[in-house]
Scaffold this active site. Sequence first.
Site, PDB file in Angstrom:
ATOM      1  N   GLU A  16     -14.261 107.751  45.294  1.00 48.30           N
ATOM      2  CA  GLU A  16     -13.935 106.322  45.208  1.00 48.30           C
ATOM      3  C   GLU A  16     -12.733 105.971  46.078  1.00 48.30           C
ATOM      4  O   GLU A  16     -12.701 104.917  46.713  1.00 48.30           O
ATOM      5  CB  GLU A  16     -13.649 105.927  43.757  1.00 48.30           C
ATOM      6  CG  GLU A  16     -14.841 106.090  42.824  1.00 48.30           C
ATOM      7  CD  GLU A  16     -14.827 107.414  42.090  1.00 48.30           C
ATOM      8  OE1 GLU A  16     -15.198 107.437  40.906  1.00 48.30           O
ATOM      9  OE2 GLU A  16     -14.444 108.437  42.718  1.00 48.30           O
ATOM     10  N   ALA A  71     -38.294 151.117  49.293  1.00 54.20           N
ATOM     11  CA  ALA A  71     -38.037 152.076  48.221  1.00 54.20           C
ATOM     12  C   ALA A  71     -36.631 152.639  48.270  1.00 54.20           C
ATOM     13  O   ALA A  71     -36.064 153.019  47.250  1.00 54.20           O
ATOM     14  CB  ALA A  71     -39.059 153.213  48.292  1.00 54.20           C
ATOM     15  N   HIS A 122     -10.580 111.675  45.797  1.00 60.25           N
ATOM     16  CA  HIS A 122     -11.852 111.446  45.139  1.00 60.25           C
ATOM     17  C   HIS A 122     -12.740 110.550  46.007  1.00 60.25           C
ATOM     18  O   HIS A 122     -12.270 109.870  46.921  1.00 60.25           O
ATOM     19  CB  HIS A 122     -11.637 110.789  43.785  1.00 60.25           C
ATOM     20  CG  HIS A 122     -11.116 111.730  42.744  1.00 60.25           C
ATOM     21  ND1 HIS A 122     -10.891 111.347  41.438  1.00 60.25           N
ATOM     22  CD2 HIS A 122     -10.785 113.045  42.800  1.00 60.25           C
ATOM     23  CE1 HIS A 122     -10.437 112.375  40.747  1.00 60.25           C
ATOM     24  NE2 HIS A 122     -10.358 113.406  41.551  1.00 60.25           N
ATOM     25  N   ARG A 176     -23.669 132.080  58.760  1.00 64.34           N
ATOM     26  CA  ARG A 176     -23.857 132.208  60.201  1.00 64.34           C
ATOM     27  C   ARG A 176     -24.764 131.089  60.712  1.00 64.34           C
ATOM     28  O   ARG A 176     -25.816 131.316  61.304  1.00 64.34           O
ATOM     29  CB  ARG A 176     -24.437 133.589  60.530  1.00 64.34           C
ATOM     30  CG  ARG A 176     -23.498 134.723  60.137  1.00 64.34           C
ATOM     31  CD  ARG A 176     -23.944 136.078  60.635  1.00 64.34           C
ATOM     32  NE  ARG A 176     -25.145 136.566  60.002  1.00 64.34           N
ATOM     33  CZ  ARG A 176     -25.171 137.198  58.822  1.00 64.34           C
ATOM     34  NH1 ARG A 176     -24.046 137.384  58.142  1.00 64.34           N
ATOM     35  NH2 ARG A 176     -26.321 137.629  58.330  1.00 64.34           N
ATOM     36  N   CYS A 216      -9.421 106.682  39.186  1.00 63.51           N
ATOM     37  CA  CYS A 216     -10.332 105.898  40.014  1.00 63.51           C
ATOM     38  C   CYS A 216     -10.717 104.573  39.349  1.00 63.51           C
ATOM     39  O   CYS A 216     -10.939 103.572  40.030  1.00 63.51           O
ATOM     40  CB  CYS A 216     -11.575 106.713  40.340  1.00 63.51           C
ATOM     41  SG  CYS A 216     -11.237 108.072  41.488  1.00 63.51           S
ATOM     42  N   ALA A 223     -37.331 144.846  48.263  1.00 67.52           N
ATOM     43  CA  ALA A 223     -36.650 145.805  49.131  1.00 67.52           C
ATOM     44  C   ALA A 223     -37.560 147.007  49.338  1.00 67.52           C
ATOM     45  O   ALA A 223     -38.543 147.201  48.607  1.00 67.52           O
ATOM     46  CB  ALA A 223     -35.322 146.252  48.514  1.00 67.52           C
TER      47      ALA A 223
END
Length: 326
Positions: free
Chosen positions: A46, A159, A44, A202, A79, A157
């Site tokens: 902490e 067609a 964690h 990428r 924690c 997009a």
Amino acid sequence: MTAALALAERGRGRTAPNPNVGCVIVRDGRVVGRGWTQPAGRPHAEAMALAAAGDAAHSATCYVTLEPCAHASPRGPACADSLIAAGVARVVVGVRDPDPRTDGLGADRLRDAGIEVVMDMAERAAWRSMAGFMTRRALGRPFVSLKLAMSLDGAVALANGSSQWITGPEARAHAHVERARHEAILVGRGTWQADAPTLNVRVAGLEARSPRRILLSGSVGPQDEWERLVTPGDIAALADVDHLLVEGGVRTAAAFLAADLVDRLLIYRAPILVGGGLTLPEIGLCDLADAHGLWRLYDSRVLGSDQLQVYERDGRQSATDLREPE
């Protein structure tokens, strides 16, 4: 707290089902320890910060984006107990933890040990930082971001369904960074067939953070390293996915919007005109009045020749609004 929130972003998309938390420990005006939740949820934040601080944590102030956990685990101690053992004097918390094993109990345990606790110092910012964890706890599903790359005339997009590439390299690079911040990425069958997307990251240095690939399809789809869902509502069953990025296509985007499963919109607008391209189909809107007041502009920036606008669901960003009923 701002620094702790920035550290929390390093773990986003890698810690589910645990939250991505950031922590900074300060003593005598100097940062002596810092940490963020590690992949798969441990250590964690902490624990990392305390390890870095060592003895300097004694009498220090701990800034942590989420209430320190109150439940021990085979993978590590609570924690709250670790902060008590380290002898910190003050704990400043970004937002309360909705997990019933901690909800308020972590802060109470710290106070019982004589530690000053300041709660909800940055509630909205901390909620946004851990939106996936918070949404999963409150709604039982991942936090969903919908990415739309479109032309000036609203086409997402051509067609024939092809959408490579509407935007320029700077916008595409930003979109790849967004991929790295999600455990999973989803496309519909039409996008898969038209573009054969790899859906990997990428960007140099982030390749290892490519998300899991999900296909929304009612029929059999690809088998290699892909998972398949039949309906948008099936996202609730995705294990260890708290942040889901929906990238296309138009029918898939419309299906998620119609099902009211979109929490965040990423709209990349390119300065091009397509003419006759694909636009969003019907999303169940019957009255224009119902379209207003749902979205709030959160961010806007120029990416090369393109414009990015980020919208969030208005009223869905409050940890108080999403807290489970007591």
